[in-house]
Every structure is written in structure tokens, then in C-alpha cells.
Design a protein around this motif. Structure first.
Motif, PDB file in Angstrom:
ATOM      1  N   GLY A 138       0.955  -1.758  -0.010  1.00 39.14           N
ATOM      2  CA  GLY A 138      -0.174   0.289   0.168  1.00 39.14           C
ATOM      3  C   GLY A 138       0.714   1.385   0.074  1.00 39.14           C
ATOM      4  O   GLY A 138       0.574   2.078  -0.566  1.00 39.14           O
ATOM      5  N   GLY A 261      -4.664  -0.417   3.465  1.00 42.17           N
ATOM      6  CA  GLY A 261      -3.322  -1.827   3.606  1.00 42.17           C
ATOM      7  C   GLY A 261      -3.372  -2.948   4.504  1.00 42.17           C
ATOM      8  O   GLY A 261      -2.999  -3.629   4.316  1.00 42.17           O
ATOM      9  N   THR A 316      -1.505  -7.612  -3.657  1.00 40.59           N
ATOM     10  CA  THR A 316      -1.515  -8.198  -3.264  1.00 40.59           C
ATOM     11  C   THR A 316      -1.940  -9.191  -2.164  1.00 40.59           C
ATOM     12  O   THR A 316      -0.874 -10.626  -2.129  1.00 40.59           O
TER      13      THR A 316
END
Length: 396
Positions: A138, A261, A316
Motif C-alpha cells: 500500500g 493496506g 497484494t
């Protein structure tokens, strides 16, 4: 930095973050200005889409080789080579005397971009502690997203103050600064050990990341409308604050990534992807229906929140689905699908703009984000049913 202290920030992480941001800034600087350059060479709307599409095609074709190249050569060396190709190609755009020459340079530029973006992401993941990967990616993406949004503003302002020659040569100079930063990146100690575990064969697609890659394909298709055609849409709507539009996307993306994130690491992708897609849909609808400058700028904020949250979450997610020594394959698939979305979307949206108007592009973008949301919700429903079925079977 080592993984034992569980810290994200280090000089190497900062260098990889900033170098990557500079590469994306110049890439995005060209997106709203190259269409103007194409028209100055006598090109039309469908050729604007072709210039974007052929770049993405080149990047897509080179990325399947990223994993096998990393098994033979140091990733850092390959990264530096990719950035140098990007820098030289950017400077060479001014040599274009017609659309054919421009397309050849775009092919070379795309190959360098395909290599660099893959190795930037995998080197960042190598440096970041695994249990903080969502947060780290992030942060890594904050620089990227800010650059993506500020880049178009810089490009437009450069053209307003100077000309295409200074735009392209200035971009090349910034990219050589990115090369210098990449030289100072220090790989994590385990990096080269993991490289030796990689297979030497070329992998066209990492099947384990197919579903999230399909989702990012849709996001790329919608993003193509924002990045490739907004400067022309602004002319159609008599909107003069193009730079401010992209700046607000950057600010919104930066703000959302400061929390998205951490939420991903705690709760997984759903808490990001569902509200993110809804925010992006609101932004797209506002762009389509915009009848004032204020409405367009508000749309930028909603879109920035949505895109800024979704992109690193899916990235991710892809990394977490494979082993660490397979990150090149996962990122190659991720970026290929994203670029295929941008390239294919730009080609199709160019046809939409030619047949209808630039405004119609954002109606299509709204539909694409709607499809994204529906597909993901269906995926969650199917996943829940499968888990419930397994629970019943285990009890029985």
C-alpha cells in the motif's frame, strides 16, 4: 533492514518506491499528452487508442519472460536495463515524423516498461516483511498512485509552458534519475537464494492468480478511459482544470492507501474491493453526468478513493497466492492483465468515442466497475457455499 525487526521502511524501500514512482509519473505524463501529439501528426481518435494499445501489447509480450530472466540474471540489473530502455524511448518520441515511427518507439518503450514494472513490484515485496505485505505494498503504491495522478498534470503544464521536445527530453532526464536510484537499491539477503529456486521455463500465465488478474483486467479497462481520453473529454466539456482533476485523484488515492493496506492485512481483500468499487462507480457516474467543473472535480475524488484502494489490494492478493520465489510470475500475470485492460480498453473506447462521444466512455466505465462488483460478490457467495459444504461433510 531485515525481516526479523518487522520494519517496512529502509533506504532500499525508499529508493525502490521513489524510482518506481518516477517511472510511472513519466508514463502517466505521456498519456494525456501523446493523444495531442498524435493529433499533431494527423492522427484520429482510433489511432490514439492504437498508440496506447500497442504499448501495452509490447509490455504484455515481454512479461512472461520475467521469471526465467530473473533465474539467470540479477533482478536489480534487469530492472536498471528496463528503466534505461524507458528513458531512451521517451526521449526518442520527438523523432517521430509520422504515426508509424511513433508506433515503433511505443513498442520498444512498452518492452522496457513491462520488465521494469514487474521487477519493481517483486523487489519491493522482497524487502517488505511478509506479514505486513498489504501495508507495505500500500505504501509502495502511494508513490506510484501519486505519480500516476500528478504525471498528467505535469505533462499538460509542460505543454502549456513549452513544447513536445521539452516534454519528451525532460521526461528522459527524470527517468535517468530513476536509474540512479535503482542502482542504490540493496536486495534482501534471501533474495538471491530465492532466485535459484525459480524455474527457467517461460510461464505465460500463473493460474493461481487468474481470478484476481481477471478483476484487474476490468479495472484496467475502465482506467483506460480516465487516463487516455480525459484531456480530450475536457475539451468536449469545456473543462479547463485538467491538472487539478488528476491532482485530486492523487490526493484521494494517497489518503485511502494510508488505511487500506492495514485493513487488507487484518481482514483480507473483501473489505477493500467492495466499497472501493462502489466509490469508483459513483465517480464514473458523476463524470458521465457532469454539467459543471465542481461535479467533475468531485468525481475525481470518488474515483481516486476507489481506484487507489483496489489496485494495491488486488496486487497484494496475487502475491499472497504464490510462494515468494514465484512473485515474478504472479506480478507478470497481474500487470499483463491490467495492461491488457488498459490497452484493449483504450482501443475499444477509442471506437466508442469515434462512434458516439468522449462522454460515452464514462458510461461504459460505470458498467465495467458494475461487472467487477457483481463478479466479486458471486465469487464470495460461491466460496462461502463451498466452505459451508466442507463443514457439513466434516461434521458428517
Amino acid at each position: 533492514m531485515t525481516h526479523t525487526n518487522n520494519k517496512i521502511w529502509s533506504l532500499s524501500f525508499i529508493f525502490v518506491l521513489v524510482s518506481n514512482a518516477l517511472v510511472f509519473m513519466i508514463f502517466e505524463m505521456l498519456l494525456p499528452t501523446l493523444p495531442l501529439f498524435v493529433t499533431s501528426l494527423g492522427g484520429e481518435a482510433n489511432q490514439v487508442g492504437l498508440v496506447t494499445g500497442i504499448f501495452m501489447l509490447s509490455a504484455i509480450l515481454i512479461r512472461p519472460f520475467a521469471g526465467s530472466l530473473a533465474a539467470k540474471f540479477d533482478k536489480k540489473v534487469l530492472l536498471i536495463l528496463g528503466i534505461i530502455i524507458i528513458a531512451l524511448s521517451t526521449g526518442a518520441y520527438y523523432l517521430s515524423t509520422n504515426i508509424s515511427v511513433l508506433l515503433i518507439i511505443r513498442l520498444i518503450h512498452g518492452a522496457g516498461f513491462g520488465l521494469a514494472t514487474t521487477y519493481f513490484a517483486t523487489l519491493a515485496a522482497e524487502i517488505i516483511p511478509k506479514d505486513r505485505r498489504g501495508e507495505g505494498i500500500g505504501y509502495f503504491g502511494v508513490g506510484e498512485t501519486i505519480a500516476i495522478s500528478v504525471g498528467p498534470m505535469i505533462g499538460i503544464m509542460t505543454l502549456e509552458l513549452f513544447d513536445f521536445q521539452r516534454l519528451f527530453l525532460g521526461g528522459m532526464s527524470v527517468l535517468f534519475l530513476a536509474v540512479i536510484m535503482a542502482i542504490f537499491i540493496k536486495r534482501a539477503p534471501k533474495g538471491k537464494v530465492l532466485d535459484k529456486q525459480e524455474k527457467h521455463n517461460v510461464k505465460i500465465l500463473e493460474k493461481r492468480v487468474l481470478f484476481p488478474s481477471l478483476l484487474i483486467l476490468l479495472i484496467g479497462g475502465a482506467a483506460g478511459g480516465i487516463m487516455s481520453f480525459f484531456s480530450l473529454y475536457a475539451i468536449e466539456k469545456d473543462f479547463t482544470n485538467v491538472g487539478l482533476f488528476f491532482l485530486l485523484i492523487a490526493v484521494a488515492s494517497f489518503a485511502i492507501r494510508l488505511i487500506s493496506g492495514k485493513l487488507f492485512d487484518l481482514y483480507g481483500p473483501s473489505i477493500i474491493l467492495i466499497p472501493g468499487s462502489i466509490l469508483a462507480i459513483i465517480g464514473m457516474i458523476m463524470l458521465y453526468a457532469a454539467n459543471s467543473n465542481g461535479m467533475i472535480l468531485t468525481a475525481a475524488i470518488f474515483y481516486g478513493f476507489g481506484f487507489g484502494a483496489i489496485f494495491p489490494a488486488v496486487q497484494t492478493w496475487c502475491m499472497n497466492l504464490v510462494e515468494e520465489h514465484e512473485h515474478e510470475d504472479a506480478m507478470a500475470s497481474f500487470f499483463n492483465f491490467f495492461d491488457l485492460g488498459i490497452g484493449g480498453g483504450s482501443l475499444l473506447l477509442g471506437l466508442v468515442a469515434t462512434a458516439a462521444s468522449y462522454q460515452a466512455i464514462y458510461l461504459v466505465g460505470t458498467a465495467v466497475y458494475g461487472v467487477f462488483l457483481v463478479i466479486y460478490l458471486v465469487h464470495l457467495s460461491m466460496k462461502k457455499r463451498l466452505m459451508d459444504k466442507r463443514k457439513v461433510n466434516n461434521i458428517a
